[in-house]
Design a protein around this motif. Structure first.
Motif, short mmCIF file in Angstrom:
data_model
loop_
_atom_site.label_atom_id
_atom_site.label_comp_id
_atom_site.label_asym_id
_atom_site.label_seq_id
_atom_site.Cartn_x
_atom_site.Cartn_y
_atom_site.Cartn_z
N THR A 175 134.38 89.60 -3.90
CA THR A 175 134.65 91.01 -3.56
C THR A 175 133.92 91.93 -4.53
OG1 THR A 175 136.82 90.47 -2.64
CG2 THR A 175 136.45 92.75 -3.32
N ALA A 177 138.75 100.27 1.21
CA ALA A 177 137.43 100.56 1.77
C ALA A 177 137.24 102.06 1.95
CB ALA A 177 137.25 99.83 3.09
N ARG A 221 130.22 91.96 -3.74
CA ARG A 221 130.01 92.69 -2.49
C ARG A 221 130.18 94.20 -2.72
NH1 ARG A 221 132.97 89.69 0.24
NH2 ARG A 221 134.92 90.86 0.20
N ARG A 222 131.12 94.57 -3.55
CA ARG A 222 131.33 95.98 -3.86
C ARG A 222 130.11 96.58 -4.54
NH1 ARG A 222 136.73 97.69 -7.10
NH2 ARG A 222 137.72 96.93 -5.19
N ARG A 232 127.01 95.67 -4.16
CA ARG A 232 125.96 95.84 -3.14
C ARG A 232 126.26 97.02 -2.23
NH1 ARG A 232 126.70 90.27 -2.72
NH2 ARG A 232 127.75 90.51 -0.71
N LYS A 233 127.51 97.12 -1.77
CA LYS A 233 127.85 98.17 -0.81
C LYS A 233 127.76 99.55 -1.43
CE LYS A 233 130.68 95.68 2.55
NZ LYS A 233 132.00 95.60 3.23
N GLU A 269 124.07 100.41 -1.91
CA GLU A 269 123.44 100.74 -0.63
C GLU A 269 123.88 102.11 -0.13
OE1 GLU A 269 124.48 97.59 1.99
OE2 GLU A 269 123.19 96.10 0.99
N SER A 270 125.15 102.43 -0.25
CA SER A 270 125.66 103.70 0.28
C SER A 270 125.08 104.90 -0.45
CB SER A 270 127.19 103.72 0.21
OG SER A 270 127.64 103.79 -1.14
N LEU A 285 134.62 104.72 -0.07
CA LEU A 285 133.71 105.56 0.71
C LEU A 285 133.86 107.03 0.31
CD1 LEU A 285 131.68 105.80 3.07
CD2 LEU A 285 133.66 106.07 4.59
#
Length: 300
Positions: free
Chosen positions: A247, A122, A250-251, A253-254, A257-258, A126
């Protein structure tokens, strides 16, 4: 200077070298000449190193640590130089002054053995995404980089020819990937200078910034294209996990979004690039890699 190129580089170049290419055979002489011209002292060859270039840890005449990078013309080292000059150290490794010769780059020394891949997943994603955001700038005026449409157009043709009559075509993945590309290239929302081959291992620890990107294969186009390779980072772990498919989605999407991108466009480019990489792996005789990539693509 005793020299033997890393086996990882030898194997990778052997898969892609055109007939009659002698770059690898000339490499020892090329390295000696590049070192002498710049008055460098070699510390060591970076091993295992990359698959498209030789990376040599060196010191300049004044003792300053640096990196000498040598790459064949087909991997576009001059485009890499131009992109690094344009970024001027913002988010990326800084090119150093000195003689400019074709296929040779002298760069600031980062920490070559410490990438964001060393962080928990994670945190790694980031930090990688934050580094990538800094690279997305207006392309330099007067400099023509390859466009996303041009690069993926070439790749699409190769995919079609390789997949004819294969299980890939029967599974429909190539058709889905080509359809996604057609829609995406016709509706790109922005034009930025992109890294082109961005992933966790391309982000190294540095002194003047926590993390800096290295090894671009720059291209001009929409930002979602640059996220596609990052989405599938650590693909072996994803495939081995019972929640790999969830996963992965979800990755997507994240990360979208970020970085304030359209998740569906990120998904589409991730699909295209995974299938393209899988088909290319088939073409050069790496069936295990192809299996992993195409299973991953099927989740999208």
């Amino acid at each position: 200077m005793v020299f033997a190129p890393p086996q990882r580089l030898v194997k990778a170049l052997g898969e892609t070298a055109p007939d009659g290419d002698g770059w690898l055979e000339r490499l020892p002489d090329t390295l000696r000449q590049a070192v002498a011209l710049r008055e460098l002292t070699v510390d060591r060859i970076q091993v295992p190193g990359g698959r498209s270039s030789l990376v040599v840890l060196v010191r300049r005449a004044d003792g300053t640590p640096a990196v000498l990078k040598l790459a064949p013309p087909r991997f576009r080292p001059e485009a890499e130089r131009a992109a690094l000059v344009h970024w001027d150290g913002l988010g990326a490794v800084q090119p150093l002054d000195g003689p400019e010769t074709a296929g040779a780059l002298l760069l600031e020394r980062l920490h070559p053995d410490v990438s964001v891949r060393s962080l928990p997943e994670a945190k790694a994603l980031l930090e990688a995404a934050g580094t990538l955001r800094r690279l997305w700038v207006e392309p330099p005026a007067g400099r023509v980089f390859e466009t996303v449409a041009e690069r993926t157009g070439r790749q699409a043709e190769a995919m079609r020819s390789t997949a004819v009559g294969s299980e890939v075509a029967a599974a429909g993945l190539v058709d889905a990937a080509l359809a996604a590309r057609e829609e995406l290239v016709g509706t790109a929302p922005e034009v930025r200078l992109l890294h082109g081959t961005f992933r966790q291992s391309k982000v190294l620890a540095a002194e003047r910034s926590p993390w800096l990107a290295v090894g671009p294969d720059p291209v001009v186009g929409e930002c979602a294209f640059d996220l596609a390779r990052l989405v599938r980072d650590r693909v072996e772990d994803l495939i081995g996990s019972p929640s790999g498919a969830a996963t992965t989605r979800r990755r997507v999407r994240k990360l979208a979004e970020s970085l304030e991108l359209d998740a569906e466009r990120v998904r589409g480019w991730t699909l295209f690039r995974a299938v393209e990489s899988g088909v290319r792996a088939l073409r050069v005789g790496r069936p295990r890699d192809a299996e992993l990539l195409l299973e991953f693509a099927g989740w999208l």
